[in-house]
Write a protein that holds these residues in place. Structure first.
Motif, PDB file in Angstrom:
ATOM      1  N   ALA A 234       0.045  -1.505   0.103  1.00  0.00           N
ATOM      2  CA  ALA A 234      -0.080  -0.121  -0.178  1.00  0.00           C
ATOM      3  C   ALA A 234       0.850   1.127   0.070  1.00  0.00           C
ATOM      4  O   ALA A 234       0.617   2.548  -0.668  1.00  0.00           O
ATOM      5  CB  ALA A 234      -0.712  -0.010   0.760  1.00  0.00           C
ATOM      6  N   SER A 235       2.052   1.116   0.578  1.00  0.00           N
ATOM      7  CA  SER A 235       3.071   2.269   0.748  1.00  0.00           C
ATOM      8  C   SER A 235       3.482   2.897  -0.511  1.00  0.00           C
ATOM      9  O   SER A 235       3.551   3.969  -1.153  1.00  0.00           O
ATOM     10  CB  SER A 235       3.496   1.990   1.912  1.00  0.00           C
ATOM     11  N   LEU A 236       3.888   1.419  -1.132  1.00  0.00           N
ATOM     12  CA  LEU A 236       4.429   1.588  -2.171  1.00  0.00           C
ATOM     13  C   LEU A 236       3.616   2.283  -3.343  1.00  0.00           C
ATOM     14  O   LEU A 236       3.980   3.140  -4.240  1.00  0.00           O
ATOM     15  CB  LEU A 236       5.307   0.590  -3.071  1.00  0.00           C
ATOM     16  N   GLY A 237       2.516   1.690  -3.494  1.00  0.00           N
ATOM     17  CA  GLY A 237       1.443   2.587  -4.009  1.00  0.00           C
ATOM     18  C   GLY A 237       1.441   3.764  -3.890  1.00  0.00           C
ATOM     19  O   GLY A 237       1.033   4.754  -5.017  1.00  0.00           O
ATOM     20  N   PHE A 238       1.180   4.314  -2.692  1.00  0.00           N
ATOM     21  CA  PHE A 238       0.699   6.218  -1.952  1.00  0.00           C
ATOM     22  C   PHE A 238       2.125   6.117  -2.748  1.00  0.00           C
ATOM     23  O   PHE A 238       1.483   7.506  -3.643  1.00  0.00           O
ATOM     24  CB  PHE A 238       0.771   5.435  -0.936  1.00  0.00           C
ATOM     25  N   LEU A 239       3.138   6.171  -2.715  1.00  0.00           N
ATOM     26  CA  LEU A 239       4.237   7.064  -3.136  1.00  0.00           C
ATOM     27  C   LEU A 239       4.396   7.181  -4.824  1.00  0.00           C
ATOM     28  O   LEU A 239       4.335   8.557  -4.846  1.00  0.00           O
ATOM     29  CB  LEU A 239       5.510   6.088  -2.984  1.00  0.00           C
ATOM     30  N   ALA A 240       4.089   5.822  -5.278  1.00  0.00           N
ATOM     31  CA  ALA A 240       3.334   5.989  -7.111  1.00  0.00           C
ATOM     32  C   ALA A 240       2.779   6.994  -6.803  1.00  0.00           C
ATOM     33  O   ALA A 240       3.302   7.990  -8.457  1.00  0.00           O
ATOM     34  CB  ALA A 240       3.642   4.152  -7.620  1.00  0.00           C
ATOM     35  N   LEU A 241       1.980   7.194  -6.330  1.00  0.00           N
ATOM     36  CA  LEU A 241       0.813   8.445  -6.683  1.00  0.00           C
ATOM     37  C   LEU A 241       1.465   9.740  -6.636  1.00  0.00           C
ATOM     38  O   LEU A 241       1.219  10.481  -7.336  1.00  0.00           O
ATOM     39  CB  LEU A 241      -0.302   7.955  -5.848  1.00  0.00           C
ATOM     40  N   LEU A 242       1.720   9.618  -5.771  1.00  0.00           N
ATOM     41  CA  LEU A 242       3.179  10.854  -5.224  1.00  0.00           C
ATOM     42  C   LEU A 242       3.425  11.517  -5.856  1.00  0.00           C
ATOM     43  O   LEU A 242       3.363  13.015  -6.200  1.00  0.00           O
ATOM     44  CB  LEU A 242       2.895  10.487  -3.604  1.00  0.00           C
ATOM     45  N   GLY A 243       4.395   9.933  -6.422  1.00  0.00           N
ATOM     46  CA  GLY A 243       5.189  11.197  -7.395  1.00  0.00           C
ATOM     47  C   GLY A 243       4.693  11.264  -9.036  1.00  0.00           C
ATOM     48  O   GLY A 243       4.910  12.144  -9.284  1.00  0.00           O
ATOM     49  N   ALA A 244       3.311  10.518  -9.168  1.00  0.00           N
ATOM     50  CA  ALA A 244       2.771  10.996 -10.415  1.00  0.00           C
ATOM     51  C   ALA A 244       1.617  12.386  -9.670  1.00  0.00           C
ATOM     52  O   ALA A 244       2.252  13.223 -10.982  1.00  0.00           O
ATOM     53  CB  ALA A 244       2.576   9.679 -10.239  1.00  0.00           C
ATOM     54  N   VAL A 245       1.656  12.302  -8.844  1.00  0.00           N
ATOM     55  CA  VAL A 245       0.822  13.243  -9.093  1.00  0.00           C
ATOM     56  C   VAL A 245       1.438  14.863  -8.774  1.00  0.00           C
ATOM     57  O   VAL A 245       1.663  16.169  -9.059  1.00  0.00           O
ATOM     58  CB  VAL A 245      -0.031  13.547  -7.617  1.00  0.00           C
ATOM     59  N   GLY A 246       2.944  15.133  -7.715  1.00  0.00           N
ATOM     60  CA  GLY A 246       4.356  16.007  -7.792  1.00  0.00           C
ATOM     61  C   GLY A 246       4.936  15.826  -9.301  1.00  0.00           C
ATOM     62  O   GLY A 246       4.562  17.430  -9.665  1.00  0.00           O
ATOM     63  N   ALA A 247       5.018  15.319  -9.855  1.00  0.00           N
ATOM     64  CA  ALA A 247       5.211  15.429 -11.068  1.00  0.00           C
ATOM     65  C   ALA A 247       4.350  15.770 -12.630  1.00  0.00           C
ATOM     66  O   ALA A 247       4.729  16.973 -12.995  1.00  0.00           O
ATOM     67  CB  ALA A 247       5.463  13.729 -12.278  1.00  0.00           C
ATOM     68  N   LYS A 248       3.531  15.939 -12.373  1.00  0.00           N
ATOM     69  CA  LYS A 248       2.013  16.586 -12.533  1.00  0.00           C
ATOM     70  C   LYS A 248       1.691  18.183 -12.567  1.00  0.00           C
ATOM     71  O   LYS A 248       1.930  18.865 -13.265  1.00  0.00           O
ATOM     72  CB  LYS A 248       1.217  15.204 -12.687  1.00  0.00           C
ATOM     73  N   ALA A 249       1.819  17.812 -11.414  1.00  0.00           N
ATOM     74  CA  ALA A 249       1.915  19.461 -10.648  1.00  0.00           C
ATOM     75  C   ALA A 249       3.503  20.506 -10.783  1.00  0.00           C
ATOM     76  O   ALA A 249       3.425  21.451 -11.702  1.00  0.00           O
ATOM     77  CB  ALA A 249       1.642  19.134  -9.233  1.00  0.00           C
TER      78      ALA A 249
END
Length: 233
Positions: free
Chosen positions: A184-199
């Motif tokens: 779950a944490s790795l999934g959260f991190l991947a999502l965070l990385g994508a959101v940060g990159a998008k922003a």
């Protein structure tokens, strides 16, 4: 007469201050709390002990992030203010030299000398300190240090990030707690990385790989340490 229409532009660099603090805070919240939970879970099966360690990590980490960001960005702000104070003094003592200095900067950027002097003269007539701050010192409204904003953003996003692995602990069966928290944490991190990159206007794939790699490494190390000390103690 044709009027020039200017369309509004939203440059991503304006987000760099709060975005850096937000991404750093959330990333640290997920990685540190998930690693702490996995390490404690590898040492003891008691869910109450695991939750206690996770909550303590959330509070301590959020406060540490806030204090660290505030001190760090305050140091940057102090340096900026010292430079502005010195520049203000130089403008009052020898404005002609400061005009020549600013014009020389514009010449280096490609303007001919006469135009550079006119540009420097007009900008300094409007706001001499702002012109020198921007073009000589590299300080602008967008990039100026904001310690309180950075501290609050880091603390809040750390707490949000840390709450995600804690929520996973509550929802996971005891027998599969470690793999569930890790995945779950790795999934959260991947999502965070994508959101940060998008922003930030960057590519998502590289950011996702980067954050998940370091998160997985941190959790693997703490799990190993927890397993070793759990059998010894």
């Amino acid at each position: 007469m044709t009027r020039l229409r200017l369309h509004p532009e939203r440059h991503l660099v304006a987000r760099i201050g709060w975005l850096r603090a937000a991404v750093l805070g959330a990333n640290d919240g997920i990685v540190s709390t998930a690693s702490l939970i996995v390490g404690v879970a590898a040492a003891t099966p008691m869910q109450s002990d695991i939750m206690l360690a996770g909550v303590a990590g959330l509070v301590a980490g959020a406060m540490s992030m806030a204090a660290g960001e505030y001190v760090s960005v305050s140091s940057q702000s102090d340096t900026e203010q010292a430079d502005l104070s010195r520049e203000r003094s130089e403008l009052s003592e020898d404005i002609a030299f400061e005009h020549d200095e600013l014009a020389a900067i514009y010449v280096e950027r490609g303007l001919d000398r006469e135009l550079a002097r006119k540009v420097a003269e007009q900008l300094m007539a409007k706001d001499a300190l702002a012109a020198h701050a921007r073009d000589e010192l590299g300080i602008s409204e967008i990039t100026a240090a904001r310690p309180v904003q950075a501290a609050l953003t880091s603390a809040a996003t750390f707490a949000v990030g840390a709450a995600l692995p804690l929520l996973t602990v509550v929802l996971s069966p005891a027998g599969v707690l470690i793999p569930m928290v890790a995945l779950a944490s790795l999934g959260f991190l991947a999502l965070l990385g994508a959101v940060g990159a998008k922003a930030g206007g960057a590519g998502a794939a590289k950011a996702m790989i980067r954050v998940t790699f370091w998160g997985a490494l941190a959790m693997a190390l703490t799990a190993g340490i927890g397993a070793i000390f759990g059998t010894v103690v």
